[in-house]
Design an enzyme around this catalytic site. Sequence first.
Site, PDB file in Angstrom:
ATOM      1  CE1 TYR A 128      -5.685   8.888   2.138  1.00 30.68           C
ATOM      2  CE2 TYR A 128      -6.900   7.586   3.747  1.00 30.68           C
ATOM      3  CZ  TYR A 128      -5.705   7.937   3.155  1.00 30.68           C
ATOM      4  OH  TYR A 128      -4.538   7.360   3.564  1.00 30.68           O
ATOM      5  CG  HIS A 182      -6.565   3.276   4.818  1.00 31.06           C
ATOM      6  ND1 HIS A 182      -6.677   2.685   3.573  1.00 31.06           N
ATOM      7  CD2 HIS A 182      -5.768   4.352   4.645  1.00 31.06           C
ATOM      8  CE1 HIS A 182      -5.980   3.383   2.682  1.00 31.06           C
ATOM      9  NE2 HIS A 182      -5.423   4.397   3.305  1.00 31.06           N
ATOM     10  CD  GLU A 192      -3.684  11.312   3.007  1.00 33.71           C
ATOM     11  OE1 GLU A 192      -3.404  10.982   1.831  1.00 33.71           O
ATOM     12  OE2 GLU A 192      -3.039  10.895   3.981  1.00 33.71           O
ATOM     13  CG  HIS A 223      -1.893  10.723  -2.866  1.00 34.78           C
ATOM     14  ND1 HIS A 223      -3.081  11.303  -2.472  1.00 34.78           N
ATOM     15  CD2 HIS A 223      -1.429  10.088  -1.759  1.00 34.78           C
ATOM     16  CE1 HIS A 223      -3.315  11.028  -1.204  1.00 34.78           C
ATOM     17  NE2 HIS A 223      -2.324  10.287  -0.747  1.00 34.78           N
ATOM     18  CD  GLU A 224       1.639   7.900  -1.343  1.00 35.59           C
ATOM     19  OE1 GLU A 224       2.097   8.468  -0.328  1.00 35.59           O
ATOM     20  OE2 GLU A 224       0.543   7.324  -1.340  1.00 35.59           O
ATOM     21  CG  HIS A 260      -1.962   1.108   1.043  1.00 33.72           C
ATOM     22  ND1 HIS A 260      -3.134   0.963   0.313  1.00 33.72           N
ATOM     23  CD2 HIS A 260      -1.931   2.397   1.435  1.00 33.72           C
ATOM     24  CE1 HIS A 260      -3.769   2.106   0.286  1.00 33.72           C
ATOM     25  NE2 HIS A 260      -3.066   3.001   0.962  1.00 33.72           N
ATOM     26  CB  ALA A 261       1.104   4.075  -2.369  1.00 32.90           C
ATOM     27  CD1 TRP A 321     -18.089  -3.722   4.843  1.00 29.91           C
ATOM     28  CD2 TRP A 321     -17.004  -2.091   5.905  1.00 29.91           C
ATOM     29  NE1 TRP A 321     -17.150  -3.216   3.973  1.00 29.91           N
ATOM     30  CE2 TRP A 321     -16.462  -2.214   4.601  1.00 29.91           C
ATOM     31  CE3 TRP A 321     -16.475  -1.122   6.769  1.00 29.91           C
ATOM     32  CZ2 TRP A 321     -15.425  -1.403   4.141  1.00 29.91           C
ATOM     33  CZ3 TRP A 321     -15.436  -0.320   6.299  1.00 29.91           C
ATOM     34  CH2 TRP A 321     -14.932  -0.458   5.012  1.00 29.91           C
ATOM     35  CG  HIS A 338       1.574  12.404   1.679  1.00 34.70           C
ATOM     36  ND1 HIS A 338       0.634  13.044   2.449  1.00 34.70           N
ATOM     37  CD2 HIS A 338       0.941  11.304   1.184  1.00 34.70           C
ATOM     38  CE1 HIS A 338      -0.517  12.361   2.405  1.00 34.70           C
ATOM     39  NE2 HIS A 338      -0.353  11.309   1.632  1.00 34.70           N
TER      40      HIS A 338
HETATM   41  O1  X8Z Z   1      -4.209   5.379   1.008  1.00 34.63           O
HETATM   42  C1  X8Z Z   1      -4.143   6.204   0.130  1.00 34.63           C
HETATM   43  C2  X8Z Z   1      -2.776   6.692  -0.358  1.00 34.63           C
HETATM   44  C3  X8Z Z   1      -1.776   6.697   0.726  1.00 34.63           C
HETATM   45  S1  X8Z Z   1      -2.035   7.947   1.885  1.00 34.63           S
HETATM   46  C4  X8Z Z   1      -2.282   5.782  -1.449  1.00 34.63           C
HETATM   47  N1  X8Z Z   1      -5.268   6.643  -0.494  1.00 34.63           N
HETATM   48  C5  X8Z Z   1      -6.584   6.173  -0.105  1.00 34.63           C
HETATM   49  C6  X8Z Z   1      -6.785   4.704  -0.456  1.00 34.63           C
HETATM   50  O2  X8Z Z   1      -5.971   4.157  -1.219  1.00 34.63           O
HETATM   51  O3  X8Z Z   1      -7.751   4.108   0.007  1.00 34.63           O
HETATM   52  C7  X8Z Z   1      -5.329   7.647  -1.547  1.00 34.63           C
HETATM   53  C8  X8Z Z   1      -6.768   7.676  -1.970  1.00 34.63           C
HETATM   54  C9  X8Z Z   1      -7.550   7.026  -0.868  1.00 34.63           C
HETATM   55 ZN    ZN Z   2      -1.826   9.869   1.215  1.00 36.63          ZN
END
Ligand code: X8Z
Ligand code: ZN
Length: 602
Positions: A511, A501, A400, A372-373, A342-343, A473, A376
């Site tokens: 987000y 997450h 974000e 996006h990254e 996960h990025a 959920w 940050h």
């Molecule tokens: O988790 C992220 C980023 C890292 S902060 C890749 N995002 C959320 C997701 O992937 O669920 C960006 C968009 C929403």
């Molecule tokens: Zn992010």
Amino acid sequence: MKPLLMTSLASLALASCGLSAQAATRAAPTPAEAKAFITKAEADLAKANIYAAKASWVRATYITEDTQWLEAKAGAEQNEMATRLAKQAARYNSVKVDAVTRRKLDLLKRSLVLPAPDRAGAADALATIASRLDSTYSTGKFSYNGKTLTLNDAEDILATSRDPAVTKAVWEGWRTISPPMRKDYAELISMANEGSRSLGYKDTGALWRSGYDMNPDAFAKETDRLWTQVQPFYKNLHCYVRARLNEKYGDLIQPRTGPIRADLLGNMWAQEWGHIYDVVAPKTQASSYNLDHLLVSHGYDPIKMVKTGEGFYSSIGMPPLPQTFWERSQITRPRDREVVCHASAWDLDDRSDIRIKMCTQVGAEDFVTIHHELGHNYYQRAYQDQPFLFKSGANDGFHEAIGDFAALSALTPTYLKQIGLIDTVPGDEEDIPFLLKTAMDKIAFLPFGLLVDKWRWQVFSGEIQPDQYNDAWWALVKQYQGLTPPSARPANAFDPGAKYHVPGNTPYMRYFLARIYQFQFHRAACQQAGWTGPLHRCSIYGNEKIGKKFNTMLEMGQSKPWPDALEAFTGQRQTDASALTDYFKPLDAWLTEQNKGEVCGW
Ligand code: X8Z
Ligand code: ZN
């Protein structure tokens, strides 16, 4: 961003904290003592933070039993220190201190994501569970057609397969990784709640909601207000997409009314729908290019994609990324070890050791994720000269939104031509296809962005008990996203655990907010640039004047309440979804026209 401390959480008076009673029996502390306390707390936290960040980086880029142990040990020590300091900060509740010290005391009290209970062994136990949950998710695999699939494999299939039997199998397959997490998750919730209560919060959800320079209940209402502003756009998109899916798959797979089947939308959580654009593209107005194909045909590799991202930021005046970024980042999935794919973006020394960690694949989705990254990382670098407790986003939604704001310009055809990916900028006839493609990601995301923490807030408050985790959920998914699983979920399912997450314990409302802020930043930037055309055609590429003003907001970090930061760049002090609705207005009108005769809603 990988948050170790949630340095953007807002304060609550620690009236119920035992220390305040103790303090009352001693002489009241002086403002000078408060200042000295903060100076030492910042120095101690900075040290512990770097140590914990390095341990976390090693675990995230090389998951083993031992690196989990190291991460948990460093995390527990940091958590104990931060919890102790948060409690001590309450001693200064009624001391008349300067504004900077007061803000730092407040930030200290709300700085933890998962505070540990104040008893022997609890911080270790909590950190061990947290590290294990994140690792279980990240190493999750399942069998399909005689092959072992990772999440990346499964996501590729969902993005490209148009066979509902295949999408169903893969969608369900990924969700077999999460039932083993449920027990750990329930234990973690209970421990974090105990820790949060000892800090004076009613539960961890209240702690998370207190990070927005306003009353936590007011913040919850604010998110509902914003949802009301954007919900009609989502409903319109849902209605249009459902009709196209019905035409493609027929009534048995996707009925014309009611919720949409979640595995048909091209994304594992149906949070962004851009991958099925081909299914919904207007028949009469075709797009002349496809960014996925262009990146491949122009020979882009993951490094070139990141270099291109850096190029965008350099064009608005940001200094180049340091050499160490290129040496230390994880840009692709290593072949020989388990990692967290996960990025995320990291700041390892609170100064210049910024990095990203991704398993980049060449395509439009990761083109956006790279911007996006990097957003940050540029934010982290912009606020590096702030004192430790101010080194964070104005709020977590700002953090974000920075890179997404950049990507709004970087996805315009004008920019794609400037970097040589397309030869001609399409005319107005491609406005609707462009907006529809963009809405499939941006508008489709909104209810998902909202519901993840609606679920978690109720889990933390006890309104949702462990045996109701999954049903609750799905009730929220149905209510907000208007989706349904492809078939009844098994009794042991723990589907929230199949979204990063949740096991990763990263708050999610950020987000939802970011989807709104990014359009607010974009509209303000375009106005400042003197742009008078439609917002979706505006790009700030190459505009150093805008970049400089934007950076002024970034440099503030968390030193001021977020409305001050917002005002510094946009002139507005309120979160306002009207920039998003302005951007998509032409599409919304078009969708309304297309939806004539449909029974929208679910
Ligand atoms: O988790 C992220 C980023 C890292 S902060 C890749 N995002 C959320 C997701 O992937 O669920 C960006 C968009 C929403
Ligand atoms: Zn992010």
